[in-house]
Design a protein around this motif. Sequence first.
Motif, PDB file in Angstrom:
ATOM      1  N   GLU A   1      44.285  44.134  46.720  1.00 47.45           N
ATOM      2  CA  GLU A   1      42.907  43.695  46.935  1.00 47.45           C
ATOM      3  C   GLU A   1      42.672  42.408  46.151  1.00 47.45           C
ATOM      4  O   GLU A   1      42.756  42.421  44.920  1.00 47.45           O
ATOM      5  N   GLN A   2      42.385  41.334  46.854  1.00 49.63           N
ATOM      6  CA  GLN A   2      42.115  40.061  46.202  1.00 49.63           C
ATOM      7  C   GLN A   2      40.634  39.981  45.847  1.00 49.63           C
ATOM      8  O   GLN A   2      39.785  40.134  46.721  1.00 49.63           O
ATOM      9  N   LEU A   3      40.356  39.753  44.584  1.00 52.00           N
ATOM     10  CA  LEU A   3      38.983  39.769  44.069  1.00 52.00           C
ATOM     11  C   LEU A   3      38.729  38.492  43.267  1.00 52.00           C
ATOM     12  O   LEU A   3      38.535  38.536  42.048  1.00 52.00           O
ATOM     13  N   PRO A   4      38.721  37.339  43.917  1.00 51.24           N
ATOM     14  CA  PRO A   4      38.578  36.089  43.172  1.00 51.24           C
ATOM     15  C   PRO A   4      37.264  36.011  42.418  1.00 51.24           C
ATOM     16  O   PRO A   4      36.222  36.488  42.878  1.00 51.24           O
ATOM     17  N   GLY A   5      37.338  35.467  41.213  1.00 51.75           N
ATOM     18  CA  GLY A   5      36.144  35.240  40.415  1.00 51.75           C
ATOM     19  C   GLY A   5      35.681  36.420  39.581  1.00 51.75           C
ATOM     20  O   GLY A   5      34.743  36.293  38.804  1.00 51.75           O
ATOM     21  N   LEU A   6      36.327  37.577  39.712  1.00 50.49           N
ATOM     22  CA  LEU A   6      35.920  38.733  38.906  1.00 50.49           C
ATOM     23  C   LEU A   6      36.715  38.771  37.608  1.00 50.49           C
ATOM     24  O   LEU A   6      37.847  38.348  37.554  1.00 50.49           O
ATOM     25  N   ASN A   7      36.091  39.306  36.574  1.00 55.73           N
ATOM     26  CA  ASN A   7      36.767  39.477  35.296  1.00 55.73           C
ATOM     27  C   ASN A   7      37.138  40.919  35.079  1.00 55.73           C
ATOM     28  O   ASN A   7      36.474  41.801  35.424  1.00 55.73           O
TER      29      ASN A   7
ATOM     30  N   GLY B   1      53.275  57.628  45.350  1.00 49.52           N
ATOM     31  CA  GLY B   1      51.837  57.548  45.587  1.00 49.52           C
ATOM     32  C   GLY B   1      51.378  56.133  45.882  1.00 49.52           C
ATOM     33  O   GLY B   1      52.123  55.164  45.713  1.00 49.52           O
ATOM     34  N   PRO B   2      50.141  56.005  46.338  1.00 52.78           N
ATOM     35  CA  PRO B   2      49.598  54.669  46.585  1.00 52.78           C
ATOM     36  C   PRO B   2      49.343  53.916  45.277  1.00 52.78           C
ATOM     37  O   PRO B   2      48.949  54.511  44.272  1.00 52.78           O
ATOM     38  N   ILE B   3      49.606  52.627  45.315  1.00 54.89           N
ATOM     39  CA  ILE B   3      49.335  51.740  44.183  1.00 54.89           C
ATOM     40  C   ILE B   3      48.340  50.694  44.670  1.00 54.89           C
ATOM     41  O   ILE B   3      48.636  49.924  45.581  1.00 54.89           O
ATOM     42  N   ILE B   4      47.149  50.701  44.081  1.00 53.77           N
ATOM     43  CA  ILE B   4      46.087  49.768  44.454  1.00 53.77           C
ATOM     44  C   ILE B   4      45.976  48.720  43.363  1.00 53.77           C
ATOM     45  O   ILE B   4      45.776  49.051  42.193  1.00 53.77           O
ATOM     46  N   ILE B   5      46.130  47.458  43.754  1.00 54.09           N
ATOM     47  CA  ILE B   5      46.084  46.350  42.808  1.00 54.09           C
ATOM     48  C   ILE B   5      44.793  45.580  43.041  1.00 54.09           C
ATOM     49  O   ILE B   5      44.549  45.095  44.145  1.00 54.09           O
ATOM     50  N   GLY B   6      43.961  45.483  42.018  1.00 58.02           N
ATOM     51  CA  GLY B   6      42.758  44.661  42.045  1.00 58.02           C
ATOM     52  C   GLY B   6      43.080  43.347  41.354  1.00 58.02           C
ATOM     53  O   GLY B   6      43.286  43.316  40.150  1.00 58.02           O
ATOM     54  N   ASP B   7      43.151  42.264  42.117  1.00 55.91           N
ATOM     55  CA  ASP B   7      43.678  41.002  41.611  1.00 55.91           C
ATOM     56  C   ASP B   7      42.610  39.914  41.627  1.00 55.91           C
ATOM     57  O   ASP B   7      42.148  39.498  42.677  1.00 55.91           O
ATOM     58  N   SER B   8      42.223  39.446  40.441  1.00 56.66           N
ATOM     59  CA  SER B   8      41.244  38.357  40.349  1.00 56.66           C
ATOM     60  C   SER B   8      41.905  37.072  39.835  1.00 56.66           C
ATOM     61  O   SER B   8      41.279  36.267  39.155  1.00 56.66           O
ATOM     62  N   SER B   9      43.179  36.893  40.177  1.00 57.36           N
ATOM     63  CA  SER B   9      43.950  35.744  39.708  1.00 57.36           C
ATOM     64  C   SER B   9      43.483  34.433  40.324  1.00 57.36           C
ATOM     65  O   SER B   9      42.886  34.403  41.399  1.00 57.36           O
ATOM     66  N   ASP B  10      43.824  33.353  39.633  1.00 58.32           N
ATOM     67  CA  ASP B  10      43.626  32.007  40.153  1.00 58.32           C
ATOM     68  C   ASP B  10      44.621  31.772  41.299  1.00 58.32           C
ATOM     69  O   ASP B  10      45.572  32.545  41.464  1.00 58.32           O
ATOM     70  N   PRO B  11      44.423  30.710  42.096  1.00 53.54           N
ATOM     71  CA  PRO B  11      45.241  30.527  43.298  1.00 53.54           C
ATOM     72  C   PRO B  11      46.763  30.527  43.081  1.00 53.54           C
ATOM     73  O   PRO B  11      47.487  31.176  43.843  1.00 53.54           O
ATOM     74  N   GLU B  12      47.268  29.824  42.092  1.00 51.14           N
ATOM     75  CA  GLU B  12      48.725  29.749  41.917  1.00 51.14           C
ATOM     76  C   GLU B  12      49.352  31.099  41.551  1.00 51.14           C
ATOM     77  O   GLU B  12      50.308  31.534  42.208  1.00 51.14           O
ATOM     78  N   PRO B  13      48.838  31.802  40.529  1.00 53.83           N
ATOM     79  CA  PRO B  13      49.408  33.124  40.233  1.00 53.83           C
ATOM     80  C   PRO B  13      49.191  34.122  41.373  1.00 53.83           C
ATOM     81  O   PRO B  13      50.026  34.998  41.606  1.00 53.83           O
ATOM     82  N   LEU B  14      48.094  33.977  42.102  1.00 55.84           N
ATOM     83  CA  LEU B  14      47.824  34.862  43.235  1.00 55.84           C
ATOM     84  C   LEU B  14      48.904  34.716  44.296  1.00 55.84           C
ATOM     85  O   LEU B  14      49.397  35.709  44.838  1.00 55.84           O
ATOM     86  N   GLU B  15      49.319  33.493  44.593  1.00 52.14           N
ATOM     87  CA  GLU B  15      50.364  33.268  45.589  1.00 52.14           C
ATOM     88  C   GLU B  15      51.684  33.884  45.140  1.00 52.14           C
ATOM     89  O   GLU B  15      52.420  34.446  45.952  1.00 52.14           O
TER      90      GLU B  15
ATOM     91  N   THR C   1      52.019  36.488  43.152  1.00 48.63           N
ATOM     92  CA  THR C   1      51.860  37.938  43.275  1.00 48.63           C
ATOM     93  C   THR C   1      52.000  38.378  44.723  1.00 48.63           C
ATOM     94  O   THR C   1      52.678  39.369  45.017  1.00 48.63           O
ATOM     95  N   LYS C   2      51.381  37.654  45.644  1.00 50.09           N
ATOM     96  CA  LYS C   2      51.474  38.005  47.062  1.00 50.09           C
ATOM     97  C   LYS C   2      52.922  37.985  47.532  1.00 50.09           C
ATOM     98  O   LYS C   2      53.368  38.869  48.269  1.00 50.09           O
ATOM     99  N   SER C   3      53.668  36.994  47.100  1.00 51.14           N
ATOM    100  CA  SER C   3      55.079  36.890  47.464  1.00 51.14           C
ATOM    101  C   SER C   3      55.885  38.055  46.899  1.00 51.14           C
ATOM    102  O   SER C   3      56.704  38.663  47.599  1.00 51.14           O
ATOM    103  N   ASP C   4      55.656  38.378  45.638  1.00 47.67           N
ATOM    104  CA  ASP C   4      56.365  39.493  44.998  1.00 47.67           C
ATOM    105  C   ASP C   4      56.058  40.812  45.694  1.00 47.67           C
ATOM    106  O   ASP C   4      56.953  41.643  45.912  1.00 47.67           O
TER     107      ASP C   4
END
Length: 69
Positions: free
Chosen positions: A63-69, A31-45, A47-50
């Motif tokens: 889905e990159q969602l910067p600044g959300l908790n 099935g589809p896996i939707i990731i809502g990611d509000s990580s800071d820049p370093e962990p976000l990079e 995650t994107k690589s993985d």
Amino acid sequence: MDRISLFIPTKNRPEFLLRLLEYYRDTGFQGPIIIGDSSDPEPLEQTKSDIEGLRRNLDLHHEQLPGLN
């Protein structure tokens, strides 16, 4: 055929997300896996690589969602 979608919220935990995604890959989850990611820049990079390495085996939507908790 019924399909299950997974929604995974994450923030600054790329190592845990990778472990979870590898689990679903290893079980053959289809099935589809939707990731809502509000990580800071370093962990976000990280995650994107993985995620790029897992896209051939999983239906991933990051889905990159910067600044959300």
